[in-house]
Design an enzyme around this catalytic site. Structure first.
Site, mmCIF file in Angstrom:
data_model
loop_
_atom_site.group_PDB
_atom_site.id
_atom_site.type_symbol
_atom_site.label_atom_id
_atom_site.label_comp_id
_atom_site.label_asym_id
_atom_site.label_seq_id
_atom_site.Cartn_x
_atom_site.Cartn_y
_atom_site.Cartn_z
ATOM 1 N N ILE A 155 0.837 -1.205 0.000
ATOM 2 C CA ILE A 155 0.000 0.000 0.000
ATOM 3 C C ILE A 155 0.868 1.249 0.000
ATOM 4 C CG2 ILE A 155 -1.717 1.319 1.294
ATOM 5 C CD1 ILE A 155 -2.787 -1.390 2.335
ATOM 6 N N ASP A 174 10.922 2.596 7.133
ATOM 7 C CA ASP A 174 10.429 1.240 7.360
ATOM 8 C C ASP A 174 11.568 0.423 7.957
ATOM 9 O OD1 ASP A 174 9.383 -1.483 7.030
ATOM 10 O OD2 ASP A 174 7.952 -0.602 5.628
ATOM 11 N N THR A 232 -4.455 5.922 7.140
ATOM 12 C CA THR A 232 -5.430 4.953 6.623
ATOM 13 C C THR A 232 -5.042 3.534 7.037
ATOM 14 O OG1 THR A 232 -4.196 4.893 4.534
ATOM 15 C CG2 THR A 232 -6.126 6.329 4.619
ATOM 16 N N SER A 233 -4.217 3.416 8.062
ATOM 17 C CA SER A 233 -3.697 2.101 8.452
ATOM 18 C C SER A 233 -4.407 1.566 9.698
ATOM 19 C CB SER A 233 -2.187 2.171 8.665
ATOM 20 O OG SER A 233 -1.661 0.884 8.888
ATOM 21 N N GLU A 263 -12.054 3.296 17.772
ATOM 22 C CA GLU A 263 -13.141 3.215 16.793
ATOM 23 C C GLU A 263 -14.086 2.045 17.018
ATOM 24 O OE1 GLU A 263 -11.798 0.832 12.900
ATOM 25 O OE2 GLU A 263 -10.574 2.594 13.224
ATOM 26 N N HIS A 295 -13.366 4.193 8.356
ATOM 27 C CA HIS A 295 -12.680 2.950 7.977
ATOM 28 C C HIS A 295 -13.235 2.411 6.660
ATOM 29 C CE1 HIS A 295 -10.031 -0.212 10.052
ATOM 30 N NE2 HIS A 295 -10.039 -0.473 8.754
#
Length: 336
Positions: A155, A174, A232-233, A263, A295
């Site tokens: 992604i 990373d 968005t992870s 959430e 989500h």
């Protein structure tokens, strides 16, 4: 094979039924999420199918095992909600969807970035009232800006490629460096350089003990003033209280998130007629430079179709005694 499907929304039922047409598993759908209060619904089902906010901790897994469950099929990539060691101790197999559509999530991240930068959400609300004034809607060109991609898996690499197409300078962070990421024309940087230079930070890493609150008060204090944060992870990557403080001070210029660390009791539900008992989320939603979606980054026809097809294939592999292509275990190591 009898499968209890938890947190089943209409689109889950539609696409799971389509993927199951030739397989003929017996799917029983439950609107409720899996947790300690609902686990008895799974009794008598050899397998269960769960989503991101279902709880499969040790007590729930023990109850599942007592009820005859031998397989937990995650219709998502992340597995931080499953106690893999407890599952192994109980002899319960766990499978997930390793790859569905990195484009769906990456493209949603871009949509959030464009919306929060160019104030699309505010413009939409204004023009609905026939207010066409432009004051307060100024953004900035993406071309030439520095974008930091935290997590350069599939992604993250798709997101990076899109940002390079905008003419951005893309840097990454990373624990596992990806030659594919560098081949795009991006490069890796250390945390200090990201904090000093990144105009935009987009999160694409999994939630682990090491990445929990990777964006916190110290990280935000070192960030370039006025930078934008996109997530968005997983919600737990971000310390929401620290983000609120950074928004109030202007240190953080904007926030766009599709995930939220608390959430589970809010997302995937219609709460428009109720008072949401979450003071942190209520405060967050008061900022004009904040966008929250529920989500939905995965929610494209292509992605959901692949998720359901992969999940049903894994269930069939288990039923027929084949090797589990997408099994995850307690000793599984993350790969780039």
């Amino acid at each position: 094979m009898d499968i209890a499907v938890f947190s089943a929304k209409p689109y889950d039922r539609q696409f799971l039924d389509a993927a199951n047409a030739d397989r003929r598993h017996r799917l029983k759908y439950f609107d409720d999420p899996l947790n300690a209060e609902t686990v008895d619904l799974a009794a008598g089902h050899r397998g269960i199918c769960v989503f991101v906010n279902d709880v499969a901790d040790a007590p729930v897994l023990e109850a599942l095992a007592r009820g005859g469950t031998q397989l937990v099929a995650l219709r998502c990539t992340g597995f931080n909600n499953v106690d893999l060691q407890a599952a192994a101790d109980l002899g319960i197999k766990v499978v997930r969807v390793v790859d569905y559509s990195p484009n769906s999530v990456a493209e949603h991240a871009v949509a959030l970035l464009m919306a929060v930068n160019r104030k699309v959400h505010r413009a939409y609300n204004r023009t609905r009232d026939f207010n066409f004034a432009l004051d307060g809607l100024m953004g900035f060109d993406l071309c030439g800006k520095t974008v930091a991609v935290i997590g350069t898996g599939k992604i993250g690499r798709v997101f990076a490629r899109i940002m390079l197409g905008f003419g951005c300078n893309v840097i990454g962070y990373d624990a596992y460096r990806s030659p594919e990421f560098e081949a795009l024309g991006a490069r890796y940087a250390d945390a200090g350089e990201i904090g000093a230079n990144a105009d935009i930070v987009s999160l694409h890493c999994p939630l682990t003990p090491q990445t929990y609150h990777i964006i916190g008060a110290q990280t935000l204090a070192r960030a370039k003033r006025g930078s934008l944060l996109i997530n968005t992870s997983r919600g737990g990557l971000v310390d929401t209280e620290a983000v609120i403080d950074a928004l109030k001070s202007g240190q953080l210029g904007g926030l766009a998130i599709d995930v939220y660390e608390q959430e589970a009791g809010v997302f995937f539900r219609d709460l428009s007629g109720t008072i949401v008992d979450d003071d942190v989320l209520q405060r967050l939603m008061t900022f004009p430079n904040v966008i929250v979606t529920g989500h939905q980054a995965f929610l494209t026809r292509e992605a959901v179709s692949t998720i359901c097809e992969t999940t049903l294939r894994s269930i069939t592999e288990f039923e027929t005694g084949q090797p589990l292509t997408n099994e995850i275990t307690a000793v599984m190591e993350r790969k780039p």
